[in-house]
Design a protein around this motif. Structure first.
Motif, mmCIF file in Angstrom:
data_model
loop_
_atom_site.group_PDB
_atom_site.id
_atom_site.type_symbol
_atom_site.label_atom_id
_atom_site.label_comp_id
_atom_site.label_asym_id
_atom_site.label_seq_id
_atom_site.Cartn_x
_atom_site.Cartn_y
_atom_site.Cartn_z
ATOM 1 N N VAL B 22 0.831 -1.196 0.000
ATOM 2 C CA VAL B 22 0.000 0.000 0.000
ATOM 3 C C VAL B 22 0.869 1.250 0.000
ATOM 4 O O VAL B 22 1.962 1.276 0.573
ATOM 5 C CB VAL B 22 -0.969 -0.028 1.213
ATOM 6 N N LEU B 23 0.376 2.252 -0.717
ATOM 7 C CA LEU B 23 1.052 3.542 -0.749
ATOM 8 C C LEU B 23 0.176 4.517 0.030
ATOM 9 O O LEU B 23 -1.011 4.650 -0.250
ATOM 10 C CB LEU B 23 1.209 4.011 -2.199
ATOM 11 N N ILE B 24 0.758 5.164 1.024
ATOM 12 C CA ILE B 24 -0.033 6.091 1.846
ATOM 13 C C ILE B 24 0.383 7.519 1.507
ATOM 14 O O ILE B 24 1.566 7.858 1.582
ATOM 15 C CB ILE B 24 0.182 5.810 3.348
ATOM 16 N N ALA C 94 -6.694 12.098 7.445
ATOM 17 C CA ALA C 94 -5.976 12.979 6.524
ATOM 18 C C ALA C 94 -5.129 12.203 5.539
ATOM 19 O O ALA C 94 -4.413 12.782 4.733
ATOM 20 C CB ALA C 94 -5.098 13.948 7.313
ATOM 21 N N LYS C 95 -5.189 10.877 5.620
ATOM 22 C CA LYS C 95 -4.341 10.051 4.745
ATOM 23 C C LYS C 95 -5.198 9.280 3.755
ATOM 24 O O LYS C 95 -6.322 8.881 4.059
ATOM 25 C CB LYS C 95 -3.530 9.045 5.581
ATOM 26 N N THR C 96 -4.658 9.071 2.557
ATOM 27 C CA THR C 96 -5.327 8.240 1.577
ATOM 28 C C THR C 96 -4.436 7.043 1.269
ATOM 29 O O THR C 96 -3.240 7.213 1.041
ATOM 30 C CB THR C 96 -5.613 9.034 0.293
ATOM 31 N N TYR C 97 -5.051 5.858 1.288
ATOM 32 C CA TYR C 97 -4.308 4.621 1.068
ATOM 33 C C TYR C 97 -4.564 4.117 -0.342
ATOM 34 O O TYR C 97 -5.703 3.905 -0.733
ATOM 35 C CB TYR C 97 -4.749 3.540 2.066
ATOM 36 N N TYR C 98 -3.495 3.944 -1.112
ATOM 37 C CA TYR C 98 -3.612 3.349 -2.441
ATOM 38 C C TYR C 98 -2.963 1.976 -2.428
ATOM 39 O O TYR C 98 -1.751 1.870 -2.196
ATOM 40 C CB TYR C 98 -2.957 4.240 -3.496
ATOM 41 N N PHE C 99 -3.768 0.935 -2.663
ATOM 42 C CA PHE C 99 -3.248 -0.423 -2.635
ATOM 43 C C PHE C 99 -2.754 -0.840 -4.013
ATOM 44 O O PHE C 99 -3.218 -0.337 -5.027
ATOM 45 C CB PHE C 99 -4.339 -1.403 -2.174
ATOM 46 N N THR C 100 -1.814 -1.778 -4.033
ATOM 47 C CA THR C 100 -1.385 -2.329 -5.316
ATOM 48 C C THR C 100 -2.471 -3.279 -5.814
ATOM 49 O O THR C 100 -3.350 -3.690 -5.054
ATOM 50 C CB THR C 100 -0.078 -3.123 -5.175
ATOM 51 N N VAL C 101 -2.390 -3.625 -7.100
ATOM 52 C CA VAL C 101 -3.427 -4.477 -7.674
ATOM 53 C C VAL C 101 -3.482 -5.862 -7.002
ATOM 54 O O VAL C 101 -4.578 -6.327 -6.676
ATOM 55 C CB VAL C 101 -3.263 -4.568 -9.207
ATOM 56 N N PRO C 102 -2.346 -6.528 -6.753
ATOM 57 C CA PRO C 102 -2.448 -7.817 -6.056
ATOM 58 C C PRO C 102 -3.164 -7.682 -4.709
ATOM 59 O O PRO C 102 -3.995 -8.543 -4.356
ATOM 60 C CB PRO C 102 -0.988 -8.229 -5.848
ATOM 61 N N ALA C 103 -2.876 -6.606 -3.983
ATOM 62 C CA ALA C 103 -3.536 -6.409 -2.694
ATOM 63 C C ALA C 103 -5.039 -6.210 -2.892
ATOM 64 O O ALA C 103 -5.854 -6.740 -2.129
ATOM 65 C CB ALA C 103 -2.937 -5.212 -1.970
ATOM 66 N N ILE C 104 -5.407 -5.458 -3.940
ATOM 67 C CA ILE C 104 -6.832 -5.221 -4.199
ATOM 68 C C ILE C 104 -7.532 -6.534 -4.540
ATOM 69 O O ILE C 104 -8.636 -6.810 -4.050
ATOM 70 C CB ILE C 104 -7.007 -4.179 -5.335
ATOM 71 N N VAL C 105 -6.861 -7.363 -5.358
ATOM 72 C CA VAL C 105 -7.462 -8.651 -5.719
ATOM 73 C C VAL C 105 -7.711 -9.475 -4.454
ATOM 74 O O VAL C 105 -8.808 -9.995 -4.247
ATOM 75 C CB VAL C 105 -6.548 -9.421 -6.705
ATOM 76 N N VAL C 106 -6.705 -9.533 -3.567
ATOM 77 C CA VAL C 106 -6.851 -10.308 -2.334
ATOM 78 C C VAL C 106 -7.986 -9.733 -1.482
ATOM 79 O O VAL C 106 -8.857 -10.467 -0.997
ATOM 80 C CB VAL C 106 -5.520 -10.313 -1.543
ATOM 81 N N LEU C 107 -8.003 -8.407 -1.343
ATOM 82 C CA LEU C 107 -9.051 -7.770 -0.532
ATOM 83 C C LEU C 107 -10.439 -8.064 -1.087
ATOM 84 O O LEU C 107 -11.372 -8.359 -0.344
ATOM 85 C CB LEU C 107 -8.828 -6.252 -0.482
ATOM 86 N N MET C 108 -10.562 -7.982 -2.419
ATOM 87 C CA MET C 108 -11.880 -8.177 -3.030
ATOM 88 C C MET C 108 -12.341 -9.626 -2.870
ATOM 89 O O MET C 108 -13.529 -9.883 -2.634
ATOM 90 C CB MET C 108 -11.828 -7.803 -4.517
ATOM 91 N N LEU C 109 -11.409 -10.572 -2.994
ATOM 92 C CA LEU C 109 -11.791 -11.971 -2.800
ATOM 93 C C LEU C 109 -12.248 -12.173 -1.355
ATOM 94 O O LEU C 109 -13.197 -12.922 -1.092
ATOM 95 C CB LEU C 109 -10.617 -12.899 -3.147
ATOM 96 N N CYS C 110 -11.583 -11.466 -0.428
ATOM 97 C CA CYS C 110 -12.013 -11.539 0.975
ATOM 98 C C CYS C 110 -13.428 -10.978 1.137
ATOM 99 O O CYS C 110 -14.253 -11.534 1.861
ATOM 100 C CB CYS C 110 -11.054 -10.754 1.875
ATOM 101 N N ILE C 111 -13.700 -9.858 0.444
ATOM 102 C CA ILE C 111 -15.043 -9.267 0.521
ATOM 103 C C ILE C 111 -16.088 -10.260 0.022
ATOM 104 O O ILE C 111 -17.138 -10.457 0.645
ATOM 105 C CB ILE C 111 -15.114 -7.964 -0.338
ATOM 106 N N GLY C 112 -15.778 -10.903 -1.116
ATOM 107 C CA GLY C 112 -16.700 -11.898 -1.662
ATOM 108 C C GLY C 112 -16.971 -13.002 -0.647
ATOM 109 O O GLY C 112 -18.118 -13.381 -0.407
ATOM 110 N N CYS C 113 -15.870 -13.507 -0.038
ATOM 111 C CA CYS C 113 -16.014 -14.572 0.965
ATOM 112 C C CYS C 113 -16.837 -14.075 2.151
ATOM 113 O O CYS C 113 -17.680 -14.798 2.690
ATOM 114 C CB CYS C 113 -14.644 -15.029 1.460
ATOM 115 N N LEU C 114 -16.589 -12.843 2.536
ATOM 116 C CA LEU C 114 -17.276 -12.267 3.697
ATOM 117 C C LEU C 114 -18.788 -12.204 3.460
ATOM 118 O O LEU C 114 -19.586 -12.560 4.338
ATOM 119 C CB LEU C 114 -16.724 -10.862 3.971
ATOM 120 N N ILE C 115 -19.180 -11.762 2.245
ATOM 121 C CA ILE C 115 -20.614 -11.689 1.932
ATOM 122 C C ILE C 115 -21.200 -13.103 1.958
ATOM 123 O O ILE C 115 -22.290 -13.334 2.493
ATOM 124 C CB ILE C 115 -20.841 -11.012 0.573
#
Lengths: 311, 194, 342
Positions: B22-24, C94-115
């Motif tokens: 992650v980039l913050i 005050a901070k914005t977090y930008y995730f890399t694509v692999p991290a987003i894929v993992v997070l989204m699969l977790c969301i799917g599992c969570l639902i």
């Protein structure tokens, strides 16, 4: 065995639809659901014009689902279509489908709505929703005498035009501080929802004197709900220019609508596609803006089947 | 029990992986990383106004020299005329005046928009400095028309502080005119009161 | 003689969906001159992957006698969440977090599992019918998808080099001429087939679907098994959310609307019984291809969408009728065999 013969008969039926006469090429006409007469007009006029110019026309609906639209584009590419005429399913969500077709050398002609990228489609013949919404909103604020409470029925919120129209209504209306919006609801472009949402809004906010609607189907629903509630003082506007809306305008149950000249736009698109297919002639500019005409009871007599003829 | 341990291990692995990827950045500083600038119509209209008003003034034709039924979506016109009536609606936000151009004998009525709100897109439609194709979509194109209208109010109409006292006076007007039925609507680009 | 005959019909009936698929391909090859080409078949496979992956998850759910109507909305929600994370990041304070694509894929699969987990918990622990529960989550997820952007589309899902989140479009790209979605479909299919046929878990799923009471009596934790099938379904739907967003190069909140029906249709066509207890992954894959071939084939033949819907509906009913016939025939043959042995 009996069942097998049923299958064979069914297939023969499909076959009968499948074999059209051989033509100068196949043109795909892809639009939103034809349950709205506006898009029905696109398919009707598009197929008629393409057939007249000697093409085989295949018309489909993407039901405002960008993924289905992409699949239809890919089918057109596989089918070796010579051109695609499309009223797209979202300014951003449709770019990829157009890019696919362009990469496969199938020219794309966009009608009614634009996409947020230039240089892909051969033509984007756009109904000027922004101008149309502003124009009819100006008639409406006049009818409201610049004051009062009102409600807004939005279209499908994922549709670009929903916001183009709403923003431009408000660009005019919000400059008058005495016009106050007390309810804003989506009725998903639907007449039934337009009717039921209006009924609910009238219950909650009987003080309103105006309803602005993102399109004519919702406006017709809203106007009918107002008539049924004996609230003929409520000023309703829509946008599209359908004959159904024109009927309400004539009866004085709607202030007006803005005609998107969709029959004309579709014809222009087919003509430009024909010119491009024949000898590569491109229109002078890709983005062509066709203005809307504000329709009120003064000029509603000139409107029929999305065609405006000055009398 | 074994299942629970595996579950916890997977969960920890996911959290560790994601927090490593992650980039913050500080909120609202995306532009520095992406180079993307949001569209602002007034930025365009501000710098274009001088060119546009010069173009309309130099292209303007005398109103008696054209067929008024062909005004359509807009034409640059000019005339000298007399103010008949000043009207103010919507709490002074919608001021207009009716005028009679010198030498005009037809039955059209001429209404000049005096702000502070202007309807229509006549100024945008008669200029050629910017095209629709220069903008991403029709929303930006319509925002541009609005921005031009507020620019003209700031530059041309507001400084004159026009009120009822203008009735009966002679004016020199250049602007963009549109017609609908018997009514001609003029959005001014240059206006002087004699 | 008669016996041989009915055995032949039996074999034909068992492979019926596959036979229908072959017949359809032959038919459309004649009906539309450009249908039988590598390009068209690749295209069909790409379209099939979208419904097919949903149908894989749906197969597990339906085998346990459940149903998951929420998958189409999960597709939309996951797409919007992924698109939002790329385009706008996640702002906390005050901070914005930008995730890399692999991290987003993992997070989204977790969301799917969570639902899926939420669906499963409500169904098993609160004893709400699967149809009702997933109907509810279907509406909730669609609402959340629209709420995420107020109905707008996230267009910049390509990401930015400067933010280090480029790469999601790879899921919509072709590798060696084959779309990424087809690879995902193939890999998930293999995993699903192994899970269902070669592991105790798979046997538990079939057992719970066949007879929940006796499964429980034999020590299977039926609730856990059921919850797991909804998690699998959510996981599959999350993949489609990502793939669909990548293919469109945009995240659109209406995406996936009604796709659960295609997934159910593919599953049923593949021979999975709606009452639970039986079903195969290979059947579901063939079923998905039948739906895909019908859709694309009829489009290329210029059959109007209205006729497409009618024919699709007729095919589904026909499939179930044949399914029923097979069961009756099977029962009759078993009876016959028993009589003969007496």
């Amino acid at each position: 065995m009996k069942r097998l013969s049923v299958v064979v008969v069914a297939m023969a039926m499909v076959m009968a639809f499948a074999f059209g006469a051989y033509a100068a090429g196949i043109i795909y006409i892809i639009t939103p659901s034809t349950s709205n007469p506006f898009f029905g007009t696109e398919q009707r006029v598009g197929v008629a014009k393409a057939t007249e110019l000697g093409y085989e026309a295949k018309a489909f609906s993407h039901d405002d689902d960008a993924a289905i639209q992409l699949q239809l584009f890919e089918a057109a590419i596989s089918d070796k279509a010579v051109a695609i005429i499309c009223d797209n399913a979202g300014a951003d969500a449709s770019i990829e489908a157009v890019r696919k077709a362009v990469a496969a050398k199938v020219p794309v002609f966009l009608i009614d709505r634009e996409i947020n990228e230039a240089g892909l489609a051969i033509a984007q013949i756009v109904a000027d929703n922004a101008q149309g919404a502003a124009a009819i909103a100006e008639k409406w604020v006049e009818a409201m005498d610049y004051k009062g409470k009102y409600a807004e029925l939005l279209g499908l919120e994922s549709d670009t035009n929903c916001w183009v129209r709403s923003e431009n209504y408000h660009s005019v209306i919000d400059e008058y501080p005495d016009l106050e919006m007390v309810a804003q609801q989506s009725a998903n472009w639907s007449q039934t929802e337009g009717y039921s949402k209006t009924e609910a809004i009238l219950q909650a906010h009987p003080e309103i004197t105006g309803i602005i609607c993102g399109n004519d189907t919702m406006a017709c629903g809203a106007a009918q709900a107002c008539v049924d509630a004996k609230r003929t003082d409520i000023k309703v506007i829509g946008l599209d220019g359908s004959d159904d809306a024109a009927a309400y305008v004539k009866k004085g149950q709607m202030v007006g609508t803005a005609l998107q000249q969709i029959a004309r736009i579709t014809e222009i698109a087919v003509e430009q596609a024909d010119a491009y297919v024949k000898d590569g002639t491109k229109p002078a500019t890709e983005k062509q803006l066709v203005p809307c005409i504000a329709i009120t009871k003064d000029n509603v007599a000139n409107l029929s089947q999305f065609v405006y003829t000055e009398k | 029990m074994k299942g629970k341990i595996i579950f916890v291990v997977i969960l920890v692995a996911i959290v560790a992986f994601v927090s490593n990827q992650v980039l913050i950045i500080d909120k609202g500083t995306e532009g520095q990383y992406t180079g993307v600038v949001a569209f602002d119509a007034s930025a365009h209209s501000g710098s274009d106004w001088e060119k546009i008003s010069a173009e309309i003034i130099s292209n303007a034709v005398d109103i008696n020299a054209i067929n008024l039924s062909e005004l359509g979506a807009g034409k640059a016109i000019k005339f000298k005329g007399t103010v008949n009536e000043f009207t103010s609606k919507a709490g002074g936000k919608r001021n207009t005046m009716t005028v009679t151009p010198e030498g005009y004998t037809g039955n059209m009525t001429f209404t000049v928009q005096l702000g502070s709100i202007y309807s229509g897109t006549a100024i945008r439609d008669v200029q050629t400095v910017k095209q629709f194709g220069d903008f991403t979509n029709q929303t930006e194109w319509s925002q541009y028309a609005k921005a031009l209208n507020s620019q003209l109010d700031k530059e041309v109409v507001a400084p004159l502080a026009i009120n009822e006292s203008i009735q009966g006076k002679t004016i020199n007007l250049t602007g963009a005119a549109t017609a609908s039925g018997n009514a001609v609507t003029i959005t001014p680009v240059a206006l002087t009161i004699e | 003689m008669k016996k041989d005959n009915s055995q032949l019909i039996m074999t034909l009936l068992k492979g019926r969906t596959f036979i229908v698929l072959i017949l359809l391909i032959i038919f459309f090859s004649f009906a539309s001159p450009s249908f039988l080409s590598l390009n068209t078949l690749t295209m069909v496979a790409k379209h099939v992957a979208l419904y097919g992956i949903l149908a894989l998850g749906m197969t597990f759910v339906i085998i346990t006698g459940g149903i998951d109507l929420s998958v189409g909305s999960v597709v939309g929600l996951v797409g919007m969440l992924a698109g939002g994370l790329i385009q706008e990041g996640l702002t906390i304070g005050a901070k914005t977090y930008y995730f890399t694509v692999p991290a987003i894929v993992v997070l989204m699969l977790c969301i799917g599992c969570l639902i899926g987990l939420v669906n499963g918990l409500i169904i098993t622990k609160l004893n709400v019918a699967a149809f009702i529960t997933t109907l509810g989550t279907m509406y909730i997820c669609r609402g959340l998808a629209n709420l995420r952007s107020n109905g707008a589309t996230f267009a910049a899902i390509g990401g930015y080099e400067g933010l280090g989140n480029v790469g999601l479009k790879a899921l919509g790209a072709d590798f060696m001429g084959i779309p990424a979605g087809v690879y995902v479909f193939a890999i998930l299919s293999i995993i699903a087939a192994v899970l269902l046929n070669r592991t105790p878990t798979g046997w538990h799923i079939l057992a719970v679907g066949g007879n929940e009471k006796s499964a429980k009596l034999s020590g299977i934790k039926a609730d856990q098994v059921k919850i797991m099938t909804y998690v699998i379904s959510g996981f599959c739907a999350a993949w489609i959310g990502l793939i669909n967003t990548a293919q469109l190069s945009a995240a659109h909140p209406a995406s996936g609307d009604g796709w659960e029906m295609n997934a159910i249709a593919a599953t049923v066509l593949g021979g999975t019984s709606m009452s639970g207890g039986s079903g195969t992954i290979i059947g579901t894959i063939v079923g998905a291809f039948v739906i895909g071939v019908i859709n694309d084939g009829m489009t290329m033949c210029g059959v109007s969408e209205f006729w497409q819907k009618i024919i699709r509906g007729a095919v589904i009913i026909l499939a179930v009728v044949i399914d029923q016939t097979q069961r009756n025939l099977q029962a009759k043959m078993a009876l016959q065999a028993r009589n003969e042995s007496k």
